[in-house]
Design an enzyme around this catalytic site. Sequence first.
Site: not given
Length: 1352
Positions: A126, A233, A326, A541, A544, A739
């Site tokens: 290019e 480019h 470009e 846990h 979790e 939670e």
Amino acid sequence: MSVPGAVALRVMAMVKASMLAVCAMAVAVCWAAGAGAGAGESGTDTGTGTDIDTSRYYNYEEMTELLQGLAEAHAAHARLFSIGRSVENRSLWVIEISAPSSASSPASPPRRRPQLKLVGNMHGDETVSRQVLLYLAQYLVQGYGHDPRVGRLLNTTRVYLLPSLNPDGFERAVEGECSGTAGARWNARKKDLNRSFPDQYRAQAVEEADVPEVVAMERWIKENKFLISANLHGGSVVASYPYDDSRNHETKGYYSKAPDDEVFKYLAKTYASKHPIMKTGKPQCADSPDETFPDGITNGAKWYDVPGGMQDYNYLHGDCFEITLELSCCKYPPASALNEEWKNNLESLLSLMEQVHIGVAGFVTDAVLGSGISDASIVVAGIDHNITTGSFGDFHRLLVPGIYNITTVAQGYMPSTVLDVEVLEGPATQLNFTLQSLDNHTIETVTPTMASSTEFKMHNVSEMEDVQQSNTIEPENFRHHNYIDMEILLRKYATEYPAITRSYSIGKSVEERNLYVMEISDNPGVHELGEPEFKYIGNMHGNEVVGRELLLNLIEYLCSNYGTDPEVTSLVNNTRIHIMPSMNPDGYERSTEGDMDGVVGRNNSNNYDLNRNFPDQFFQIIDPRQPETLAVMDWLNRIPFVLSANLHGGTLVVNYPYDDDPDGADMYSRSPDDAVFCQLALSFAKENGPMFEGHPCKNIYPDEYFPRGITNGAKWYNVPGGMQDWNYLHTNCFEVTIELGCFKFPYASDLPKYWKQNKRSLLQFMKQVHRGVKGFIIDATNGKGIYNATITVAEVNHPVRSAKDGDYWRLLLPGVYKITTSARGYTPKTRSVTVVEEAVEVNFTLTRVANNHDSGLDQVLTESSADPGQEFEKLIKSLSSENGLQDLILSARVDLNLYRYHDYKDLSEALRGLHSNYPSITKLISLGQSVEVRHIWALEISDRPGIKEVAEPKMKFIAGVHGNAPVGTELLLAFAEFLCILFGKNQAITKLIEETKIMIVPSVNPDGREIAQEGQCTSKVGQTNVHGKDLDTDFTGNSSEQLAKMQPETRNIVKNLILNQGFTLSVVLDGGSLLTTYPYDKPVQTVENEETLKYLANVYSNNHPKMHLGHPGCPNNTDENIPGGVVRGAQWHGHMHSMKDFSVTYGHCPEITVYTGCCKFPLAKELGAIWHDNQRSLLSMLVEVHKGLRGKVTDHDGNPIPRANIILNEGVRVPTSEAGYFHILLAPGPHDVDALAEGYQHQRKKVFVSPYEAAITLVMVVELDNKLFGLPRELVVTATGAALSAVIVTACIVWCVCSFKSSHQKDGFHRLRQHRDDYEDEIRMMSMGSKKSLLSNEFQDETESDEDTLHQ
């Protein structure tokens, strides 16, 4: 000079004189011919002008010549330099164009000029960009002083043009190929440079050695503060802007918005609007004729996904706003199209460059000293991308026109915010900040008054008021952390923020993993009187995991914002915060990312649910109490926690006690403090929008509803043996269970969302610890606090107790309460207390009716760190003193908690964790794979990892050659983490890392390690690889045939480490005794350089508290005596083909082997003591590698001599590097050093090496050898000169004869006659004269003879 030499010189002089005479004759003849021709022709003088030749392409040599010419001709305002070289060793040229400082506008503020860069030809085929930037360079340098617009730009801006980032690819490209040339797009290693930069969403599997162009560009970006950049480019006509890719890497159509999206669009439109084709938005390229781009611009990812692109790297790592342009549909159009392309892009280029002055600019200075504050963050509200100030406190922040609130934050200073800053079109608004030191403890904000000047606007922030809203530093560490990674992260923050953090363990899991806690407080390690204790627990846990990651984010957030954010600072100063990210680390290791609602990993390693394992008030828990449960219970009994939350996953709600009821029914089970618990739960839920709505997981539980996002635990479902109820019933601590989401183990990409959703909730919940009533229960007699006094609130059947110093806390809602205090041996006291929003302090003084024992205060220990010195040479000398290393260790204490071994999986994760947490100083490399396809990892530690620095010594530490001796592996892991943690925090360690390339190879034989067993001191299980080969007998040689026969492990070490790295020193850790061996392991009569090899072994041994005593005391040889703990390998356990011998012979690197203990695989509990014994010795090697002799071999003109031989004491030979460098370790004392290079004279120097000083620097200048082919140079040169003279004379004569014979076809030697007859006579006479001349006089000047004949 000798007589033959003098004669030879005289002969040479005569020959040279003859040659000069002949050459002069030839020149005269040619000049005469040229003069005649010139008289008869008219030449064209193109002049020097300022025209730009747009008619052709420039190859690499032509481009280089053009740029060099521009820089030389316009030296006052142009400078040419290279940022590096391509794969094929072509320079990556940059021309800097800027007016001299004296030409700057007097109105400009006294700061560095903003810098911009334009980069072309990244894809080799290019090519328009390459030419356009070459034309632009000419346009700017030639236009300066003539074009006012160019003058304004260069007087105020530093412009950097890099016409070709991929010169190798360009040389392979073919003109006229519009779709690109096969292979020319890439660099010479077939790598796409615009897919090779580090990417924010995807790890790029690119070796730095394959993309030196990218490495050079990364370094250039980081070392300079560019504001604007464009990457030019070809292949379309459009301006593209970040981001270039997205998290999900949609192929196209996904708009990946950067925080500065508006600025990027502004820059892209600036360019596109001035380009006659681009602005239409319809490039009409042959391969995509229907493609359109509104306004001629596009978001990069929306067009198509480009991971590893350069424009995103600029923005994320360099604070540089880069867009991609470009320029043409045809990548390599015919040269005839170049002029049109230049015209299309000139105005766009100039307009884009002028945008470097937009936004806000100014200085950040110290209020007292008036000096600039470097690395201060400039934070714009609503834009999640900060920039930092330069070395003078200067900053320039690109912004589009608008109104902004801007804050500056600097470490050690209180932040400052300016509200309603107006940014207009044109020059940047000027905005200065003056920051107060944290000692003042005031935070200020000013609403500015705009200056009247139309040229710029100025705000001076020196008198401040309270900040109305603080901008905080958000966490960046969003990824899942396995146990080892979490362990490293916790130690990192504990080391980086020692003033407010302390990392500790409350116990161990079933699988012996530590249950880590990070304490954050302004006085860590101490219970401060009257200050409440708070805790968060996550990952109870194992599957979790959101809570685990949120708590790690919270640690980062609190540490990063302490001292700058008022909210965080207040929390840390007034609360002792304890954060346990993982209560079940064993379960986590078995769980899997992407698990939405599974149970794998939920329980601990004994398969018990930890949230059903605590003593319960209604039911007997028959399951055995687990080590994790016992550790938490003990922890709560030791620390007077007031408030806590237990973080889970699986839905979205806060639940509060009680968790069960006597009947085991799902019904509301009210605690005495139900109203308080409701308020605590609400404080979290109301800050989390989705939680507060109450319908959390519609897809999983469509009928589940929690009003206001909270619920009583038992009403939701019964949980006997839960932790929150035990907290409330058996301690003073009020705990809720939170939670955090419907997805138990979400993908890492979702973690930022969880942080944003829960950040305010986490902070607000912590603040609840300061509600209710607090105070002291005091003994009236001696004024001391009363321990374990009871505090009872009327009508609330839940007493709390005072801590050991008599302080207490009791959470209550606002209201009026009767509070009674009592203690054994004291008369109770009751008071009426009005509680408001903030905690009310109420002290009770009780009268003693019986003796009571006083309890003393905790003793607080403080440490001070020593300054190891400023200059590196002084540092080496200081560390080499008697107590130098010990002082360093004392000043650099790091608790590494060596308590278990790492198998291959853990080792890999530990190394990845080190690299992830310390990416700027580490590089993780696989040297190859074992027989069973396990990686042989190497971790490089350096301030510039992966970049070759020829002048720096390189050191390698190796372990695990024998899989049944893994102590060395653990020591090297600990050593690596020790160095990483202290880099930037301990001056000595930082300097050692900056000046050394350190390579750590912890396990050469990972297959053997996997089958070895802990506690087996003498077992040979795992000693060999799976083929039964002892790897330390497999280093047979360096020929291709020998390498082919080696084991995979050995071959990989040889090829990828020993032979190709240029190491200065090597240390190998093994087990089975307590001593150090030096080369050779094979039986030899004499050992070259033995004094040095033995000295290096003694350095290690002498720094070991036991080894130097020389009595290993191993059970199989209790009477063994090794003087000084050092012995030559062959004299102890000799064998052939060892790594040590190979390293010395073929790698030219001295290597010692350290045996760390009699037991090859001791119990893990002994690792801490072994680390303690070896820490000083390992550090001594890092110091020793900087001693001896270092230098360079050059010729007389200063050019380096590669692969020259440095010979030590007429024995050992060490080759110089490709750049002519050498570094050789030597025993203290005098040494002879010789330099030998083919074609050069031998040079010898004498040096004296000190055991305390840094390496002697020596430049060996070698002269060309005075003999050729074994004969004196003068004689050979004379004979050669004579022969050449004869050849030249003969050639000149023949040339002249040929010229005269053909002169009837030319008019170069004579003036033309007016008549044909005269001309024919002249031809005949010239021919006769020439023949006569040749026959009569061998040395006659032919030109004069011809003239005489013609005019007689």
